[in-house]
Motif scaffolding. Structure first.
Motif, PDB file in Angstrom:
ATOM      1  N   UNK A  41      45.013  45.698  50.209  1.00  0.00           N
ATOM      2  CA  UNK A  41      45.987  44.613  50.384  1.00  0.00           C
ATOM      3  C   UNK A  41      46.962  44.470  49.217  1.00  0.00           C
ATOM      4  N   UNK A  42      46.871  45.303  48.207  1.00  0.00           N
ATOM      5  CA  UNK A  42      47.823  45.257  47.113  1.00  0.00           C
ATOM      6  C   UNK A  42      47.391  44.318  46.003  1.00  0.00           C
ATOM      7  N   UNK A  43      48.303  44.160  45.024  1.00  0.00           N
ATOM      8  CA  UNK A  43      47.976  43.393  43.819  1.00  0.00           C
ATOM      9  C   UNK A  43      48.472  41.949  43.866  1.00  0.00           C
ATOM     10  N   UNK A  44      49.191  41.568  44.903  1.00  0.00           N
ATOM     11  CA  UNK A  44      49.672  40.201  45.016  1.00  0.00           C
ATOM     12  C   UNK A  44      48.599  39.346  45.679  1.00  0.00           C
ATOM     13  N   UNK A  45      47.745  38.772  44.866  1.00  0.00           N
ATOM     14  CA  UNK A  45      46.626  37.964  45.361  1.00  0.00           C
ATOM     15  C   UNK A  45      46.230  36.956  44.281  1.00  0.00           C
ATOM     16  N   UNK A  46      45.407  35.951  44.592  1.00  0.00           N
ATOM     17  CA  UNK A  46      44.943  35.023  43.552  1.00  0.00           C
ATOM     18  C   UNK A  46      44.178  35.770  42.468  1.00  0.00           C
ATOM     19  N   UNK A  47      44.145  35.183  41.305  1.00  0.00           N
ATOM     20  CA  UNK A  47      43.433  35.807  40.184  1.00  0.00           C
ATOM     21  C   UNK A  47      41.929  35.600  40.374  1.00  0.00           C
ATOM     22  N   UNK A  48      41.276  36.606  40.957  1.00  0.00           N
ATOM     23  CA  UNK A  48      39.830  36.565  41.144  1.00  0.00           C
ATOM     24  C   UNK A  48      39.156  37.042  39.846  1.00  0.00           C
ATOM     25  N   UNK A  49      38.314  36.206  39.267  1.00  0.00           N
ATOM     26  CA  UNK A  49      37.590  36.583  38.054  1.00  0.00           C
ATOM     27  C   UNK A  49      36.553  37.658  38.388  1.00  0.00           C
ATOM     28  N   UNK A  50      36.703  38.821  37.773  1.00  0.00           N
ATOM     29  CA  UNK A  50      35.756  39.924  37.990  1.00  0.00           C
ATOM     30  C   UNK A  50      34.592  39.769  37.027  1.00  0.00           C
ATOM     31  N   UNK A  51      33.676  38.881  37.354  1.00  0.00           N
ATOM     32  CA  UNK A  51      32.536  38.576  36.488  1.00  0.00           C
ATOM     33  C   UNK A  51      31.407  38.048  37.364  1.00  0.00           C
ATOM     34  N   UNK A  52      30.194  37.925  36.826  1.00  0.00           N
ATOM     35  CA  UNK A  52      29.101  37.330  37.603  1.00  0.00           C
ATOM     36  C   UNK A  52      29.438  35.911  38.041  1.00  0.00           C
ATOM     37  N   UNK A  53      28.788  35.462  39.103  1.00  0.00           N
ATOM     38  CA  UNK A  53      29.088  34.151  39.661  1.00  0.00           C
ATOM     39  C   UNK A  53      28.863  33.034  38.646  1.00  0.00           C
ATOM     40  N   UNK A  54      27.761  33.105  37.907  1.00  0.00           N
ATOM     41  CA  UNK A  54      27.441  32.040  36.943  1.00  0.00           C
ATOM     42  C   UNK A  54      28.512  31.956  35.865  1.00  0.00           C
ATOM     43  N   UNK A  55      29.043  33.116  35.455  1.00  0.00           N
ATOM     44  CA  UNK A  55      30.112  33.117  34.460  1.00  0.00           C
ATOM     45  C   UNK A  55      31.345  32.419  34.991  1.00  0.00           C
ATOM     46  N   UNK A  56      31.729  32.712  36.223  1.00  0.00           N
ATOM     47  CA  UNK A  56      32.884  32.046  36.833  1.00  0.00           C
ATOM     48  C   UNK A  56      32.642  30.547  36.957  1.00  0.00           C
ATOM     49  N   UNK A  57      31.418  30.165  37.287  1.00  0.00           N
ATOM     50  CA  UNK A  57      31.081  28.742  37.392  1.00  0.00           C
ATOM     51  C   UNK A  57      31.240  28.051  36.044  1.00  0.00           C
TER      52      UNK A  57
END
Length: 381
Positions: free
Chosen positions: A78-94
């Protein structure tokens, strides 16, 4: 039924309304941070949209860590135009969401679902949704059939896809699910749901966050006051020791002439007490008595010898009264101002026993350290 009709039907369904329920996180999710730390893969550059990601990979590491599988596959399709998804474990994002006082937006990606491609191209990647999520949320995504994505799919009981959820941290190892969206929705409808969640749930979230921040500030201030009081008491004890040493030195100087005068009077008596032996040698009985007194001094039964071994191998030894308390040992160590010594505790090796805060008021004798003991200073993180 057309796609737009499906989308309107999904919006009116209970699956797109407020949920407000508590979900306990699986153990594998809670341990996600430690698992990510041991991946053996170092991130060289992290880009948001329209930026590439590079890795430095060790021989033992897999091709890519689990956190990047979703982002890589999503951008390839789908390309690079998307929300900034944090590429990290779930707990880290939390934790990131908690630190920034934002809600966490979760997207569980199911590539094989018929609505997924349209939802990603038309909704998730739309500029309206991208700007709104990046400004107001911390976003995290995962593939629903593997790893933490599969764990969160089971924990959130996702029944249909595409699946999105808005959550906040809760007490212990749990999260509060504020809203979940199952099925396709338009960009405007998704932004409206997100905006409504912020308006209706944001006040309670900000209030709880402010209360927690205030509690942390109060605890920090209390800790500073306790440290200041402890250091003031330590300084007072040092001053008392200095005054006591000065008084002792003054008393010795006063008593010294009287001792010398007494020695001059007793000197003739010691000379008359000499006897001659067969070898022609003269031995002073007074001198023998003095030597005997020197080699066999009378022991002070109230003295306790304490040796303290530090983590770097150095040792310090000092005499204390058996009536002194464990707190005296800590004050002695603090007065040394040794570098690298922060929080610590004193322990004995055989048998191992910790002399910590609960033992501060115990005397050395009652603690079993009299008349001699060897302790080890153990750093506490």
């Amino acid at each position: 039924m057309t796609t737009q009709e499906n989308m309107r039907a999904e919006e009116g369904s209970p699956r797109n309304r407020f949920v407000r329920r508590i979900v306990n996180l699986p153990t594998s999710i809670i341990d996600g941070v430690s698992r990510a730390m041991g991946q053996g893969m170092t991130l060289i550059g992290v880009g948001r949209r329209n930026q590439k990601v590079q890795f430095q990979q060790s021989r033992e590491a897999p091709l890519a860590p689990e956190e990047w599988v979703f982002l890589t596959s999503f951008e390839q399709q789908y390309g690079f135009s998307h929300p900034f998804f944090y590429a990290c474990p779930f707990v880290k994002a939390l934790n990131i969401a908690k630190e920034e006082s934002k809600f966490l937006f979760i997207y569980l990606h199911s590539p094989e679902h018929p609505y997924t491609a349209q939802f990603c191209r038309k909704t998730i990647c739309s500029e309206l949704v991208v700007q709104f999520l990046d400004a107001n949320f911390v976003s995290w995504g995962a593939i629903a059939s593997i790893g933490e994505g599969w764990q969160m799919t089971a924990a959130l009981r996702a029944a249909s896809f595409p699946f999105c959820a808005i959550i906040v941290p809760s007490d212990g190892d749990s999260i509060a699910v504020l809203r979940q969206v199952e099925g396709p929705v338009s960009p405007a409808e998704l932004v409206e749901m997100l905006q409504r969640t912020i308006e209706e749930q944001g006040f309670a979230f900000r209030t709880a966050t402010a209360a927690e921040s205030e509690m942390r500030g109060t605890y920090h201030q209390l800790r500073q006051e306790q440290d200041a009081a402890y250091h003031a008491a330590l300084q007072m004890d040092k001053e008392k020791d200095r005054i006591r040493e000065m008084e002792t030195a003054t008393a010795v100087q006063i008593q010294k002439p009287a001792k010398e005068w007494k020695a001059d009077i007793e000197k003739p008596k010691r000379n008359h007490a000499t006897i001659k032996q067969s070898g022609g040698k003269t031995i002073s009985t007074a001198k023998e008595a003095q030597q005997k007194e020197t080699t066999n001094p009378k022991k002070d039964l109230s003295i306790t010898q304490i040796q303290i071994r530090f983590p770097n191998g150095t040792r310090k030894e000092r005499s204390f009264l058996c009536s002194d308390k464990i707190q005296s040992l800590y004050r002695f160590i603090d007065s040394l101002d040794l570098p690298g010594i922060g929080s610590y505790q004193l322990i004995s090796n055989f048998p191992r026993k910790v002399y910590g805060l609960e033992n501060m008021g115990m005397t050395l004798k009652d603690a079993g350290l009299h008349p001699r003991a060897s302790l080890f200073l153990e750093l506490v993180e």
